[in-house]
Design an enzyme around this catalytic site. Structure first.
Site, short mmCIF file in Angstrom:
data_model
loop_
_atom_site.label_atom_id
_atom_site.label_comp_id
_atom_site.label_asym_id
_atom_site.label_seq_id
_atom_site.Cartn_x
_atom_site.Cartn_y
_atom_site.Cartn_z
CG HIS A 64 41.72 38.21 45.82
ND1 HIS A 64 42.55 37.33 45.95
CD2 HIS A 64 41.94 39.34 45.18
CE1 HIS A 64 43.54 37.68 45.13
NE2 HIS A 64 43.19 38.81 44.51
CB ILE A 260 41.11 53.34 42.31
CG1 ILE A 260 39.87 54.11 43.05
CG2 ILE A 260 41.93 53.38 43.62
CD1 ILE A 260 38.79 53.57 43.72
CG ASP A 284 42.98 42.48 42.57
OD1 ASP A 284 42.83 41.37 43.15
OD2 ASP A 284 43.92 43.03 42.44
#
Length: 387
Positions: A64, A260, A284
């Site tokens: 993104h 994570i 991501d």
């Protein structure tokens, strides 16, 4: 100009070549062989990377943003800055990825991203190069409300051919991947239409039961988005979508290996399930990647970043992961070699989206885009189309 690149070894990545000689001319690979077999010609420009490893450039099919740039909001000049940033981490090609926004906002973003893809510049002055946007990943609005993550609920929509066609026209055919929840009414029709257009259909942000996930694969889905995250959990009596994506060798799937989003132990389980051929690494990453802690935009969403963790009201919202770190994490979290981990970030990603004929592999006739790594997997240099 014809240039010879040499190093300690080269990953194609299906093969490993010791003491490689990689010849590049006009941005393409013209020859590859081992210096153990024959000597290099004397009258040629040569760049020697000594004890390093030459590998295909990384391909990130779900990103993104980074360096303060959000792909849905940035003008073309800022997208170039993002490309330069990504190249420093070994990425040579990427899919700018949308989030759920209004249809008009999404179409506007798709038009700008199509402009950037069609511009296709490499050099930015001096010896700086930039990763190239290769296609668009449409994540949203056809997502499950229950498994939407941080995608705004007011921007989610039921799948329809009409809306998909609006996106397709706005992107001028550059949508190469779409994430869709297959249990939604109308999803199977959109999956079939997207697959017919050679779009990689990825099932994700989904609460689908197993039969629905299986039907999606039959309809044309061939990938799964950030496995385990925003998915119906695996249950031993109600296996759901995860059972299909982990056990069906007809589809490959990606994972965010930052430790994570998914624990290291589950990353290892995922790699064992999908194997070296079926696992794909993604980041991501959002605009906060490479930036200090603070508040950043993810399309229409405001995200808080602290200690590198991205959240909205306590829910994960993308990552600050870079692809080189994802590759190194795989070697730490599992028994995979550096070459195996590189394959998951290169050839497997390119195969998933139908670009393996020109990306994610080093062979004669292919674009000369590669990364130079030290033995620990740290990036030393990135080359894009021979630059």
């Amino acid at each position: 100009m014809r240039t010879l690149f040499t190093a300690r070894r080269l990953y194609t990545p299906l093969q490993e070549i010791e003491h490689p000689a990689l010849f590049v001319e006009d941005g393409l690979i013209t020859e590859i062989w081992s210096l153990s077999a024959k000597e290099a010609p004397a009258n040629i420009a040569r760049i020697d990377f000594a004890d390093a490893v030459i590998a295909p450039g990384y391909i990130d099919i779900h990103i993104h943003g980074g360096a303060g740039v959000d792909v849905m909001l940035a003008p073309q000049a800022e997208l170039s800055r993002l490309g330069i940033f990504l190249a420093t981490y070994g990425v040579t090609g990427f899919f700018p990825t949308t989030v759920a926004a209004t249809i008009d906002q999404t179409c506007s973003a798709l038009e700008r991203l199509a402009d950037a893809i069609e511009a296709g510049s490499v050099a930015t002055g001096g010896d700086s190069v930039q990763a190239q946007p290769l296609g668009i990943h449409l994540e949203g609005p056809f997502l499950s409300h229950k498994r939407r993550g941080v995608h705004p609920p007011e921007n989610l929509a039921l799948p329809s051919i009409e809306v998909f066609e609006r996106f397709w026209q706005a992107a001028r055919g550059h949508v190469r991947m779409i994430t869709i929840a297959p249990e939604l009414p109308g999803a199977m029709e959109v999956i079939s239409e997207a697959a017919r257009k050679n779009v990689c259909v990825s099932i994700g942000h989904s609460d689908a039961e197993l039969p629905i996930a299986q039907a999606a694969v039959k309809a044309g889905a061939r990938h799964a988005t950030h496995t385990f995250n925003a998915m119906r959990p695996l249950d031993h009596r109600d296996p759901g979508i995860l059972c299909e994506v982990l056990t069906n060798n007809r589809i490959d799937e990606d994972i965010i290996a930052d430790g994570i989003h998914v624990s290291p132990e589950i990353v290892k389980l995922f790699l064992q399930a999908k194997g070296v051929e079926g696992a794909v690494l993604i980041t991501d990453a959002i605009a906060a990647t490479g930036m200090p802690d603070g508040r950043y935009r993810l399309g229409p969403i405001e995200v808080d970043v602290k200690d590198g963790k991205c959240t909205v009201d306590g829910r994960l919202a993308g990552s600050t992961l870079t692809m080189d770190r994802a590759v190194r994490n795989v070697t730490k979290f599992s028994n995979w070699s550096l070459r195996d981990a590189v394959q998951a970030a290169t050839l497997n990603a390119a195969r998933a989206v139908g670009l393996a004929q020109q990306h994610g592999v080093l062979e004669v006739g292919i674009e000369a885009s590669f990364v130079v790594l030290n033995p620990a997997g740290e990036v030393l240099r990135t080359v894009v189309r021979g630059v």
